[in-house]
Design an enzyme around this catalytic site. Structure first.
Site, PDB file in Angstrom:
ATOM      1  N   ASN A   1      48.015  43.891  40.313  1.00  0.00           N
ATOM      2  CA  ASN A   1      47.194  43.201  39.310  1.00  0.00           C
ATOM      3  C   ASN A   1      48.111  42.758  38.179  1.00  0.00           C
ATOM      4  OD1 ASN A   1      44.850  42.357  37.870  1.00  0.00           O
ATOM      5  ND2 ASN A   1      44.967  44.232  36.638  1.00  0.00           N
TER       6      ASN A   1
ATOM      7  N   HIS B   1      48.068  42.097  34.070  1.00  0.00           N
ATOM      8  CA  HIS B   1      47.261  42.459  32.900  1.00  0.00           C
ATOM      9  C   HIS B   1      47.970  41.974  31.637  1.00  0.00           C
ATOM     10  CE1 HIS B   1      44.375  44.746  30.595  1.00  0.00           C
ATOM     11  NE2 HIS B   1      45.362  45.235  29.877  1.00  0.00           N
TER      12      HIS B   1
ATOM     13  N   SER C   1      51.939  42.739  32.046  1.00  0.00           N
ATOM     14  CA  SER C   1      52.437  43.737  32.996  1.00  0.00           C
ATOM     15  C   SER C   1      51.866  43.453  34.376  1.00  0.00           C
ATOM     16  CB  SER C   1      51.965  45.144  32.613  1.00  0.00           C
ATOM     17  OG  SER C   1      52.212  45.427  31.254  1.00  0.00           O
TER      18      SER C   1
ATOM     19  N   ASP D   1      43.469  49.428  35.202  1.00  0.00           N
ATOM     20  CA  ASP D   1      44.745  49.044  34.561  1.00  0.00           C
ATOM     21  C   ASP D   1      45.708  50.223  34.399  1.00  0.00           C
ATOM     22  OD1 ASP D   1      43.684  46.489  34.298  1.00  0.00           O
ATOM     23  OD2 ASP D   1      42.860  46.899  32.307  1.00  0.00           O
TER      24      ASP D   1
HETATM   25  C1  GRF Z   1      45.114  36.425  32.747  1.00  0.00           C
HETATM   26  O1  GRF Z   1      45.367  36.528  31.387  1.00  0.00           O
HETATM   27  C2  GRF Z   1      45.386  37.732  33.404  1.00  0.00           C
HETATM   28  O2  GRF Z   1      46.397  38.479  32.810  1.00  0.00           O
HETATM   29  C3  GRF Z   1      44.088  38.475  33.232  1.00  0.00           C
HETATM   30  O3  GRF Z   1      43.100  37.488  33.385  1.00  0.00           O
HETATM   31  C4  GRF Z   1      43.641  36.223  33.042  1.00  0.00           C
HETATM   32  C5  GRF Z   1      43.420  35.333  34.226  1.00  0.00           C
HETATM   33  O4  GRF Z   1      43.798  33.999  33.982  1.00  0.00           O
HETATM   34  N1  GRF Z   1      43.985  39.562  34.187  1.00  0.00           N
HETATM   35  P1  GRF Z   1      43.908  32.999  35.190  1.00  0.00           P
HETATM   36  O5  GRF Z   1      42.567  32.954  35.885  1.00  0.00           O
HETATM   37  O6  GRF Z   1      44.991  33.492  36.091  1.00  0.00           O
HETATM   38  O7  GRF Z   1      44.247  31.674  34.592  1.00  0.00           O
END
Ligand code: GRF
Length: 316
Positions: free
Chosen positions: A108, A110, A137, A146
């Site tokens: 994932n 984050h 991260s 997370d």
């Molecule tokens: C990103 O900021 C990611 O870190 C978080 O959700 C957002 C997703 O953005 N988990 P996208 O859909 O990849 O543009």
């Protein structure tokens, strides 16, 4: 070497998914995207992925229990042949069953420097705390939100006057760089001989009275002052193969295994018919199976007294 198959789960915009997808277009990228799935059939990212020729799947989770919906997604992932899952803005808490099914295979991204600021509103929380840097991260997904082991991070400086939106936009640039690189490292780590040896070592040395020595240039595992039950071979005699050699435990087992999966099993030169080679460098090693084989091989050479102890331990 075949590319690792990755499925991406999104909920909306999918810009990280797009970053992974475009990075995968490089000839030397070690992964390919085999599916993009979303819990919203209208997710913008699905349109982009479909236009790029990637199979997509979109279904709303509404009205379904978490575990039911996760089973639907899981079935799609399995059908796509995915070996890894990359969550990219997938706004769903995952059922324990789903997480377990992809243990050590799901990443994932984050938008914080974990372990700081798990959950939502990460950018504002970093600004409010007066941090000099926020960031992103990539981590392995575990049951806790997370929380899994962090594989890579990029710090991003917070500027005077930053709002959560201006900071988020800059962090997103860092996310797009970090995710692909970290995913590429992750899917190739299982092909690195040192990583493979460590996995074998962990399982082998967990067996009673096991020790490790080097024999014929190969790390090998035996019972202290006793016989050997496993050898780790890496490019032995220049064969280019990384494999585990273990004892077979029944007549003709070597032949049966080779017949069942000739790409994986082989007859190790100089070891005879009571040993079998299991390739570890194919990218889809079943480590539970390896642990079972090590245990069976250990049993095969263990002195009676030790075997008795193991049998008693097995009953608990
Ligand atoms: C990103 O900021 C990611 O870190 C978080 O959700 C957002 C997703 O953005 N988990 P996208 O859909 O990849 O543009």
């Amino acid at each position: 070497m075949a590319k690792a198959k990755v499925a991406v789960l999104i909920s909306g915009r999918g810009s990280n998914m797009a970053a992974l997808l475009y990075a995968a277009k490089a000839a030397d990228c070690p992964y390919e995207i085999v599916l993009v799935a979303a819990n919203d059939p209208d997710a913008a990212g699905l349109t982009l992925a479909a236009a790029e020729g990637i199979p997509t799947f979109g279904q709303s989770h509404k009205g379904l229990k978490r575990v039911e919906f996760d089973r639907i997604i899981d079935a799609q992932l399995r059908a796509s042949g995915a070996q890894y899952v990359a969550l990219a803005g997938y706004m769903r808490l995952l059922s324990a069953e789903f997480v377990t099914g992809w243990e050590d295979r799901m990443l994932n991204i984050h938008p914080s420097l974990l372990p700081k600021y798990k959950g939502l509103d990460t950018h504002q929380r970093a600004i409010d705390a007066g941090d000099s840097h926020a960031g992103c991260s990539v981590h392995i997904v575990t049951a806790e939100l997370d929380d899994g082991p962090v594989l890579g991070q990029t710090p991003v400086a917070i500027l005077p006057g930053d709002t959560q939106d201006s900071l988020a936009a800059r962090i997103l640039i860092a996310e797009h760089q970090l995710y692909s690189r970290t995913l590429a490292d992750f899917v190739t780590r299982e092909r690195h001989p040192d990583w493979l040896l460590n996995k074998v070592r962990e399982a082998a040395l967990a067996l009673p009275q096991a020790d490790e020595v080097v024999s014929h240039g190969m790390p090998c595992f035996g019972i202290e002052k006793g016989k050997k039950f496993a050898y780790f071979t890496r490019d032995h005699h220049g064969d280019g193969i990384i494999a585990l050699l273990v004892k077979t435990t029944a007549p003709d087992e070597q032949a049966m295994l080779i017949e069942s999966d000739p790409a994986r099993y082989y007859r190790p030169a100089y070891f005879g018919d009571n040993w079998v080679g299991i390739r570890l460098d194919l990218g889809d090693t079943d480590w539970d199976h390896i642990a079972d084989r090590l245990r069976a091989s250990w049993r095969d050479i263990a002195p009676r007294k030790l075997l008795g102890l193991m049998n008693i331990a097995d009953q608990f």
